[in-house]
Write a protein that holds these residues in place. Structure first.
Motif, short mmCIF file in Angstrom:
data_model
loop_
_atom_site.label_atom_id
_atom_site.label_comp_id
_atom_site.label_asym_id
_atom_site.label_seq_id
_atom_site.Cartn_x
_atom_site.Cartn_y
_atom_site.Cartn_z
N LEU A 23 0.83 -1.20 0.00
CA LEU A 23 0.00 0.00 0.00
C LEU A 23 0.87 1.26 0.00
CD1 LEU A 23 -2.79 -1.05 2.54
CD2 LEU A 23 -3.11 -0.62 0.09
N ALA A 24 1.89 1.28 0.84
CA ALA A 24 2.77 2.45 0.91
C ALA A 24 3.51 2.67 -0.41
CB ALA A 24 3.76 2.30 2.06
N LYS A 25 3.80 1.58 -1.09
CA LYS A 25 4.47 1.67 -2.39
C LYS A 25 3.59 2.40 -3.39
CE LYS A 25 7.11 -1.38 -5.45
NZ LYS A 25 7.43 -2.80 -5.77
N GLU A 26 2.27 2.33 -3.19
CA GLU A 26 1.30 3.03 -4.04
C GLU A 26 0.98 4.43 -3.49
OE1 GLU A 26 -0.18 1.89 -6.93
OE2 GLU A 26 1.17 0.17 -6.84
N LYS A 27 1.74 4.87 -2.51
CA LYS A 27 1.56 6.19 -1.89
C LYS A 27 0.22 6.32 -1.16
CE LYS A 27 5.50 7.25 -3.64
NZ LYS A 27 6.70 7.13 -2.76
N ILE A 28 -0.29 5.20 -0.65
CA ILE A 28 -1.51 5.21 0.14
C ILE A 28 -1.14 5.39 1.61
CG2 ILE A 28 -3.44 3.76 0.91
CD1 ILE A 28 -3.42 2.53 -1.92
N ASP A 29 -1.85 6.28 2.28
CA ASP A 29 -1.56 6.60 3.68
C ASP A 29 -2.05 5.45 4.57
OD1 ASP A 29 -0.78 8.00 5.92
OD2 ASP A 29 -2.60 9.24 5.99
N VAL A 30 -1.14 4.63 5.05
CA VAL A 30 -1.48 3.41 5.77
C VAL A 30 -0.78 3.37 7.13
CG1 VAL A 30 0.36 2.14 4.56
CG2 VAL A 30 -1.49 0.86 5.67
N ALA A 31 -1.48 2.81 8.12
CA ALA A 31 -0.90 2.60 9.45
C ALA A 31 -1.08 1.14 9.85
CB ALA A 31 -1.56 3.49 10.48
N VAL A 32 -0.11 0.62 10.58
CA VAL A 32 -0.18 -0.73 11.14
C VAL A 32 -0.24 -0.60 12.65
CG1 VAL A 32 1.03 -2.93 11.45
CG2 VAL A 32 1.11 -1.76 9.23
N LEU A 33 -1.23 -1.28 13.26
CA LEU A 33 -1.36 -1.31 14.71
C LEU A 33 -1.09 -2.72 15.20
CD1 LEU A 33 -4.76 0.64 15.12
CD2 LEU A 33 -2.47 1.58 14.74
N ASP A 34 -0.17 -2.86 16.14
CA ASP A 34 0.12 -4.18 16.69
C ASP A 34 0.12 -4.11 18.21
OD1 ASP A 34 1.25 -6.98 15.59
OD2 ASP A 34 2.13 -6.56 17.54
N SER A 35 -0.39 -5.17 18.83
CA SER A 35 -0.50 -5.17 20.30
C SER A 35 0.87 -5.34 20.96
CB SER A 35 -1.43 -6.30 20.76
OG SER A 35 -0.91 -7.56 20.40
N GLN A 36 1.85 -5.85 20.20
CA GLN A 36 3.19 -6.02 20.75
C GLN A 36 4.20 -5.44 19.76
OE1 GLN A 36 4.01 -9.93 22.39
NE2 GLN A 36 1.92 -10.16 23.11
N LYS A 37 5.36 -6.05 19.69
CA LYS A 37 6.39 -5.61 18.75
C LYS A 37 6.11 -6.21 17.38
CE LYS A 37 11.46 -5.55 18.33
NZ LYS A 37 11.55 -4.09 18.14
N VAL A 38 6.36 -5.47 16.33
CA VAL A 38 6.16 -5.97 14.97
C VAL A 38 6.93 -7.26 14.77
CG1 VAL A 38 6.87 -5.53 12.59
CG2 VAL A 38 5.54 -3.82 13.82
N GLY A 39 6.24 -8.28 14.25
CA GLY A 39 6.87 -9.57 13.97
C GLY A 39 7.19 -10.39 15.19
N GLY A 40 6.58 -10.05 16.34
CA GLY A 40 6.98 -10.69 17.59
C GLY A 40 6.25 -11.96 17.96
N LYS A 41 5.19 -12.33 17.23
CA LYS A 41 4.41 -13.51 17.62
C LYS A 41 4.67 -14.66 16.64
CE LYS A 41 1.72 -13.33 20.74
NZ LYS A 41 1.90 -13.70 22.16
N SER A 42 3.66 -15.05 15.87
CA SER A 42 3.79 -16.22 15.00
C SER A 42 4.92 -16.06 13.99
CB SER A 42 2.47 -16.48 14.27
OG SER A 42 1.45 -16.82 15.18
N THR A 43 5.12 -14.85 13.49
CA THR A 43 6.19 -14.62 12.51
C THR A 43 7.54 -15.01 13.07
OG1 THR A 43 4.98 -12.86 11.38
CG2 THR A 43 7.38 -12.87 11.14
N SER A 44 7.82 -14.62 14.30
CA SER A 44 9.14 -14.89 14.89
C SER A 44 9.35 -16.37 15.18
CB SER A 44 9.32 -14.08 16.17
OG SER A 44 8.40 -14.50 17.17
N ALA A 45 8.26 -17.14 15.26
CA ALA A 45 8.38 -18.57 15.55
C ALA A 45 8.57 -19.42 14.32
CB ALA A 45 7.12 -19.04 16.30
N ALA A 46 8.39 -18.84 13.13
CA ALA A 46 8.42 -19.60 11.89
C ALA A 46 9.84 -19.93 11.44
CB ALA A 46 7.69 -18.83 10.80
N ALA A 47 9.94 -20.96 10.59
CA ALA A 47 11.24 -21.34 10.04
C ALA A 47 11.59 -20.51 8.81
CB ALA A 47 11.24 -22.82 9.67
N GLY A 48 10.58 -20.05 8.07
CA GLY A 48 10.83 -19.17 6.94
C GLY A 48 10.97 -19.85 5.60
N MET A 49 10.56 -21.12 5.49
CA MET A 49 10.66 -21.83 4.21
C MET A 49 9.64 -21.30 3.21
SD MET A 49 11.31 -25.78 5.29
CE MET A 49 9.89 -25.82 6.36
N LEU A 50 10.07 -21.11 2.00
CA LEU A 50 9.19 -20.66 0.92
C LEU A 50 8.83 -21.88 0.08
CD1 LEU A 50 11.11 -17.39 -0.07
CD2 LEU A 50 9.45 -17.76 1.77
#
Length: 368
Positions: A23-50
């Protein structure tokens, strides 16, 4: 501080940050709200395989979607590094999907038909990596590389910010309400306003479904993982067998995972779970027994009723979208999900097959 945005994304994991990035790449005014630190829950637990090919059985009819997402990482690795300086740590080498019987080999025929996959004999595999000598070979998934999830998420987040996005960490959302043609998002840090809202909160999206009049449910599939120190030769290829894996990070650590515990909301790993993945790792790579333990953890895979994520608009429209329930493929599908939500918001055409498969109000798995 600005609290009025065109789009507010609720959830700062890799899915939410990917949406903000596009969205930001398209110059759209966007905000992200997270209850903790960005990437701190399920993302941080993943192995990262594509794993567009290693997960082929589950996504055969949607292979173009997951493959497109996998390929988008080839662009992102350069775009993010050039803009933000962050290395998402994309590691080449692919996956060796180990095979122990002729029956298992026959089951792999659909993916072996792809030009990006080749069959390797046992002797060729053993020459490359110290695997169990009882294998009969492996499917070499050359394009199924991996990234470090927290690096990828931070890279998307930072690049989105540099393109104008706003990121609000430790900002828990209590309620979303429609008011006078826009949305008011009530948080612990006050109110935010938006023309569009995207819920991308993984397993924590359930309360927003309920608030917004939907019966959708996402359940956690708890995965326990372990990291060990590899003091020997780096593992050039990820090892994969029966949904278990051994992944070499860009440092000297191997990530081993993962258990599958359905509807378990306890984020703490158990002795039994760690024992289970150690045993399965030993069956793939016996020498792992001698390696020193570095750390262990658990995370939640967000699972929908049919295994496909919810990506799309609320059935009543109203500029309200969801992007949640990616199960164990959130890292893989993040770029395509972010791009799809962006296209829906700006009015670009989206593949009808994808829209139908991921629609929020589906009741039975679509026959594609």
């Amino acid at each position: 501080m600005n609290r009025k945005f065109e789009v507010v994304v609720i959830g700062g994991g890799i899915i939410g940050c990917s949406i903000a990035y596009y969205l930001a790449k398209e110059k759209i005014d966007v905000a992200v709200l997270d209850s903790q630190k960005v990437g701190g829950k399920s993302t941080s637990a993943a192995a990262g395989m594509l794993g567009a090919h290693s997960e082929y059985k589950e996504f055969e009819h949607l292979y173009p979607f997951v493959r497109s997402s996998q390929l988008l990482y080839k662009e992102l690795v350069h775009e993010i590094k050039d803009k933000s300086g962050i290395d998402i740590e994309l590691k080449e080498g692919g996956i060796l999907k180990l095979v122990y019987s002729e029956e298992e080999k026959r089951a792999l025929q659909p993916i072996l038909a792809h030009s990006t996959v080749e069959w390797m004999t046992a002797s060729d595999v053993i020459e490359k990596v110290p695997v169990n000598a009882s294998i009969i070979g492996a499917a070499y998934l050359k394009e199924d590389v991996h990234v470090t999830p927290t690096s990828a998420c931070n890279g998307l987040s930072k690049t989105a910010q540099l393109n104008g996005a706003s990121i609000f960490e430790y900002t828990e959302v209590a309620e979303i309400k429609k008011q006078d043609g826009h949305y008011v998002i009530h948080t612990a840090k006050g109110e935010f306003e938006a023309c569009y809202v995207v819920v991308a909160s993984g397993v924590w999206s359930n309360r927003f479904f309920q608030q917004l009049g939907l019966t959708n449910q996402i359940i956690p599939v708890k995965g326990e993982c372990l990291a060990v120190i590899n003091e020997g030769k780096p593992l050039d290829h990820t090892l994969f067998y029966n949904q278990n894996y051994i992944v070499q990070r860009n440092n000297n650590k191997l990530v081993i995972g993962a258990t599958q515990k359905w509807n378990d909301w306890d984020e703490r790993p158990t002795i039994g779970g760690i024992e289970e993945i150690i045993q399965k790792a030993k069956e793939m790579m016996p020498s792992i027994t001698e390696m020193k333990i570095d750390s262990y953890w658990a995370g939640f895979r967000p699972m929908t009723f049919d295994g496909y994520p919810f990506i799309g608009a609320h059935p009543h429209g109203d500029n309200l979208f969801f992007a949640a329930g990616h199960q164990r493929n959130g890292i893989l599908m993040a770029p395509a999900t972010g791009k799809m939500i962006k296209d829906m918001i700006v009015g670009n055409q989206v593949d009808k097959t994808w829209v139908q498969a991921f629609q929020v109000d589906r009741r039975n798995k679509i026959s594609l």
